[in-house]
Design an enzyme around this catalytic site. Structure first.
Site, PDB file in Angstrom:
ATOM      1  CD  GLN A   1      -2.801  -0.926   2.188  1.00  0.00           C
ATOM      2  OE1 GLN A   1      -2.482  -1.370   3.571  1.00  0.00           O
ATOM      3  NE2 GLN A   1      -3.939  -0.322   2.488  1.00  0.00           N
TER       4      GLN A   1
ATOM      5  CG  HIS B   1      -8.099  -6.064   5.118  1.00  0.00           C
ATOM      6  ND1 HIS B   1      -9.146  -5.604   4.724  1.00  0.00           N
ATOM      7  CD2 HIS B   1      -6.905  -5.000   4.546  1.00  0.00           C
ATOM      8  CE1 HIS B   1      -9.053  -4.281   4.232  1.00  0.00           C
ATOM      9  NE2 HIS B   1      -7.501  -4.235   3.842  1.00  0.00           N
ATOM     10  CD  GLU B   2      -3.590  -4.822   6.612  1.00  0.00           C
ATOM     11  OE1 GLU B   2      -3.054  -4.432   5.630  1.00  0.00           O
ATOM     12  OE2 GLU B   2      -4.724  -4.026   7.302  1.00  0.00           O
TER      13      GLU B   2
ATOM     14  CG  HIS C   1      -3.712  -5.038   1.148  1.00  0.00           C
ATOM     15  ND1 HIS C   1      -4.163  -4.139   0.337  1.00  0.00           N
ATOM     16  CD2 HIS C   1      -4.342  -4.587   2.212  1.00  0.00           C
ATOM     17  CE1 HIS C   1      -5.043  -3.440   0.761  1.00  0.00           C
ATOM     18  NE2 HIS C   1      -5.061  -3.542   1.897  1.00  0.00           N
TER      19      HIS C   1
HETATM   20 NI    NI Z   1      -6.449  -2.442   3.499  1.00  0.00          NI
END
Ligand code: NI
Length: 173
Positions: free
Chosen positions: A51, A133-134, A137
């Site tokens: 991110q 969730h991470e 990613h």
């Molecule tokens: Ni996220």
């Protein structure tokens, strides 16, 4: 420490698969520190390196109410999971948007610390949801991928319009 810029959907760089980290050291510790600073400044619960445009398998989290329990996971892997839970998720890379996402209720995770010490943890509740969730990613996956194609198209249009008009893209689905 420095605050880093967070990439936002539909930036294609969020779709890369991150590579494992091979060496510990000052660079890794600085990345983890900068990611934590960025996460706290954005009031996020978790942040993956991809991110902030670093395609390596590093993520940070703090699921404590007091925001005083920073965690860093390097090369994390889910080795087993159990149960099912659906909860409302958001993401710093998909601003102003939340959706219900199904996840495993409990996960066992193997990873390394920022000093490359091996750790194994059993996570449940918000920590379990957040690490899933991470880790998504790190594999180029976003929580909105769990939505139907129609809802994803609506979201993309709404975000494009928000970018043109400068108005927030809040949307209930
Ligand atoms: Ni996220």
């Amino acid at each position: 420490m420095a605050e880093l810029r967070v990439l936002t959907f539909p930036d294609r760089r969020l779709r890369r698969k991150a590579k494992p980290v091979a060496v510990a050291g000052e660079r890794l510790r600085r990345l983890a520190d900068d990611m934590l600073e960025t996460m706290y400044a954005s009031k996020g619960v978790g942040l993956a390196a991809i991110q902030v445009n670093v395609a390596e398998r590093v993520l940070v989290m703090d699921v404590s109410e007091e925001r005083d329990t920073p965690r860093c996971y390097v090369n994390p892997e889910i080795v087993s999971s159990e149960g099912e839970v659906v909860s409302e998720e958001g993401c710093l890379s998909v601003p102003e948007f939340t959706a219900e996402v199904p996840r495993a209720e409990r996960v066992k995770v193997r990873a390394y610390t920022a000093e490359m010490e091996p750790v194994e943890e059993e996570l449940e509740g918000l920590a379990s949801i957040c690490i899933q969730h991470e880790i998504d990613h790190l594999d180029g996956k976003l929580f909105i991928d769990y939505l139907s194609p129609l809802k994803r198209r609506m979201l993309r249009k709404r975000l494009e319009k928000a970018e043109r008009t400068g108005k927030p893209a809040a949307l209930q689905l």
